[in-house]
Write a protein that holds these residues in place. Sequence first.
Motif, PDB file in Angstrom:
ATOM      1  N   GLY A  40       0.797  -1.218   0.000  1.00 44.42           N
ATOM      2  CA  GLY A  40       0.000   0.000   0.000  1.00 44.42           C
ATOM      3  C   GLY A  40       0.829   1.267   0.000  1.00 44.42           C
ATOM      4  N   SER A  41       2.159   1.135   0.024  1.00 44.84           N
ATOM      5  CA  SER A  41       3.044   2.304   0.061  1.00 44.84           C
ATOM      6  C   SER A  41       3.233   2.918  -1.319  1.00 44.84           C
ATOM      7  CB  SER A  41       4.424   1.908   0.618  1.00 44.84           C
ATOM      8  OG  SER A  41       4.337   1.481   1.957  1.00 44.84           O
ATOM      9  N   HIS A  42       3.707   4.156  -1.326  1.00 43.85           N
ATOM     10  CA  HIS A  42       4.011   4.842  -2.578  1.00 43.85           C
ATOM     11  C   HIS A  42       5.312   5.616  -2.448  1.00 43.85           C
ATOM     12  CE1 HIS A  42       1.986   8.094  -0.293  1.00 43.85           C
ATOM     13  NE2 HIS A  42       2.847   8.863  -0.938  1.00 43.85           N
ATOM     14  N   LEU A  43       5.822   6.044  -3.579  1.00 44.23           N
ATOM     15  CA  LEU A  43       6.969   6.947  -3.643  1.00 44.23           C
ATOM     16  C   LEU A  43       6.520   8.271  -4.237  1.00 44.23           C
ATOM     17  CD1 LEU A  43       9.727   4.663  -5.247  1.00 44.23           C
ATOM     18  CD2 LEU A  43       9.455   5.181  -2.808  1.00 44.23           C
ATOM     19  N   ASP A  44       7.067   9.373  -3.729  1.00 44.32           N
ATOM     20  CA  ASP A  44       6.961  10.658  -4.418  1.00 44.32           C
ATOM     21  C   ASP A  44       8.138  10.721  -5.380  1.00 44.32           C
ATOM     22  OD1 ASP A  44       4.826  11.407  -2.734  1.00 44.32           O
ATOM     23  OD2 ASP A  44       6.219  12.131  -1.221  1.00 44.32           O
ATOM     24  N   VAL A  45       7.848  10.810  -6.661  1.00 44.34           N
ATOM     25  CA  VAL A  45       8.892  10.742  -7.685  1.00 44.34           C
ATOM     26  C   VAL A  45       9.046  12.095  -8.370  1.00 44.34           C
ATOM     27  CG1 VAL A  45       9.639   9.591  -9.806  1.00 44.34           C
ATOM     28  CG2 VAL A  45       8.357   8.304  -8.073  1.00 44.34           C
ATOM     29  N   HIS A  46      10.285  12.608  -8.392  1.00 47.77           N
ATOM     30  CA  HIS A  46      10.583  13.820  -9.163  1.00 47.77           C
ATOM     31  C   HIS A  46      10.723  13.400 -10.627  1.00 47.77           C
ATOM     32  CE1 HIS A  46      11.205  16.799  -5.954  1.00 47.77           C
ATOM     33  NE2 HIS A  46      11.588  15.754  -5.241  1.00 47.77           N
ATOM     34  N   VAL A  47       9.785  13.840 -11.433  1.00 42.91           N
ATOM     35  CA  VAL A  47       9.716  13.456 -12.834  1.00 42.91           C
ATOM     36  C   VAL A  47      10.347  14.557 -13.676  1.00 42.91           C
ATOM     37  CG1 VAL A  47       8.136  12.831 -14.711  1.00 42.91           C
ATOM     38  CG2 VAL A  47       7.604  12.172 -12.350  1.00 42.91           C
ATOM     39  N   PRO A  48      11.094  14.217 -14.730  1.00 40.21           N
ATOM     40  CA  PRO A  48      11.651  15.251 -15.608  1.00 40.21           C
ATOM     41  C   PRO A  48      10.578  16.233 -16.056  1.00 40.21           C
ATOM     42  CG  PRO A  48      12.516  13.099 -16.220  1.00 40.21           C
ATOM     43  CD  PRO A  48      11.478  12.851 -15.167  1.00 40.21           C
ATOM     44  N   GLY A  49      10.944  17.522 -16.046  1.00 37.09           N
ATOM     45  CA  GLY A  49       9.979  18.554 -16.404  1.00 37.09           C
ATOM     46  C   GLY A  49       9.455  19.311 -15.202  1.00 37.09           C
ATOM     47  N   THR A  78      -2.041  -1.287  -8.877  1.00 34.35           N
ATOM     48  CA  THR A  78      -0.666  -1.280  -8.356  1.00 34.35           C
ATOM     49  C   THR A  78      -0.571  -1.528  -6.848  1.00 34.35           C
ATOM     50  OG1 THR A  78      -0.735   1.145  -8.514  1.00 34.35           O
ATOM     51  CG2 THR A  78       0.416  -0.046 -10.257  1.00 34.35           C
ATOM     52  N   PRO A  79      -1.259  -0.773  -5.968  1.00 37.50           N
ATOM     53  CA  PRO A  79      -1.103  -1.081  -4.545  1.00 37.50           C
ATOM     54  C   PRO A  79      -1.724  -2.419  -4.170  1.00 37.50           C
ATOM     55  CG  PRO A  79      -2.829   0.554  -4.845  1.00 37.50           C
ATOM     56  CD  PRO A  79      -2.175   0.368  -6.182  1.00 37.50           C
ATOM     57  N   LEU A  80      -2.776  -2.818  -4.886  1.00 36.35           N
ATOM     58  CA  LEU A  80      -3.442  -4.074  -4.563  1.00 36.35           C
ATOM     59  C   LEU A  80      -2.620  -5.279  -4.986  1.00 36.35           C
ATOM     60  CD1 LEU A  80      -7.142  -3.144  -5.406  1.00 36.35           C
ATOM     61  CD2 LEU A  80      -5.856  -2.846  -3.281  1.00 36.35           C
ATOM     62  N   LEU A  81      -1.800  -5.133  -6.018  1.00 33.93           N
ATOM     63  CA  LEU A  81      -0.893  -6.219  -6.398  1.00 33.93           C
ATOM     64  C   LEU A  81       0.113  -6.473  -5.284  1.00 33.93           C
ATOM     65  CD1 LEU A  81       0.249  -8.255  -8.408  1.00 33.93           C
ATOM     66  CD2 LEU A  81       1.481  -6.372  -9.525  1.00 33.93           C
ATOM     67  N   SER A  82       0.638  -5.409  -4.713  1.00 30.04           N
ATOM     68  CA  SER A  82       1.567  -5.567  -3.593  1.00 30.04           C
ATOM     69  C   SER A  82       0.880  -6.257  -2.422  1.00 30.04           C
ATOM     70  CB  SER A  82       2.090  -4.188  -3.168  1.00 30.04           C
ATOM     71  OG  SER A  82       3.033  -4.304  -2.125  1.00 30.04           O
TER      72      SER A  82
END
Length: 323
Positions: free
Chosen positions: A39-48, A121-125
């Motif tokens: 159920g966790s996530h990452l904050d991702v710095h995306v190009p742009g 995605t979180p449910l697969l984990s």
Amino acid sequence: MAHHTLRLRVRRITPEAEGILSYELVASDGGRLPPFEAGSHLDVHVPGGFLRQYSLCNDPEDTRHRYVIAVQRDDHGRGGSRAMHELVREGDVLTTSYPRCDFPLLYARSYVLVAGGIGITPLLSMAYVLRRQRVPWHLHYCTRSPERTAFRSRLVSSFAGRVTFHHDQGDPSQGLDVKALLATRTGGTRLYCCGPAGLMRSVREAAILHQWPREKVHFEAFSAEATGAITDRADTEFQVVVRSTGATFPVPPGRTVLNVLRANGMRVPSDCEAGSCGTCLTRVLEGEPDHRDSFLPEPQRTTCRNMLVCVSRARSRKLVLDL
């Protein structure tokens, strides 16, 4: 955004379905990674200049050597998913937060999981964890077609008998019958749902209709990019002011007004925390909200002096809330 960041190298990019890519991330220095829970996530710095939240979809027991996220391209979104698809390549290094979990897998005797599209995605984990726990569970996965069903072969091979696919070909009435699914409930069952606003609204209404206990029903929304809010600006920090006390708190990118208020001891009613139920609707006394919910009708987005603090942000540098 968390104070501590990670630098992760993109080791592998894999097409998972039509318009969906997964990204296997490893520590750029080859070291071990911090643990995460389902159920966790990452904050991702995306190009742009974008900052986006992406759920970790791999088995938490992989945590020491890799994270996996998946991104669905949205050509009508705010640009973050397009940048991930078009600009990020294998070997690139991305800056991310440490894993954070706002959608934890809590103890239950059994589980019903409902995913819509990239909401898998979180449910697969969670599925990997539940398989090890040997508790009853079943995943209902709603997509338009088999071609748009991410991780389909993995779900079939790893969780045989535990997954039912529902393909509606673009007509929700031909998909999962949520009311029928939730019509019966055994004691101790928890319901987890992640997907687009329409699916979550249907699940919430069915859970209420069939009197599921509120504390047993859990939702996670897509990022703001998928809730219907269209803006060409990356998230920036703003200030939220509590009118009754004058207390002022910064709301950085990657955190919600609701989370910031709670972290500072404020009790704000909330339910879905996905921008679709209206429970956390709060009056705005000063400032301009950046509406990112699916609850307010379009005309009210320009005339209504209210906002859903679970997902919406600010266009102005400060918001004064009637709290």
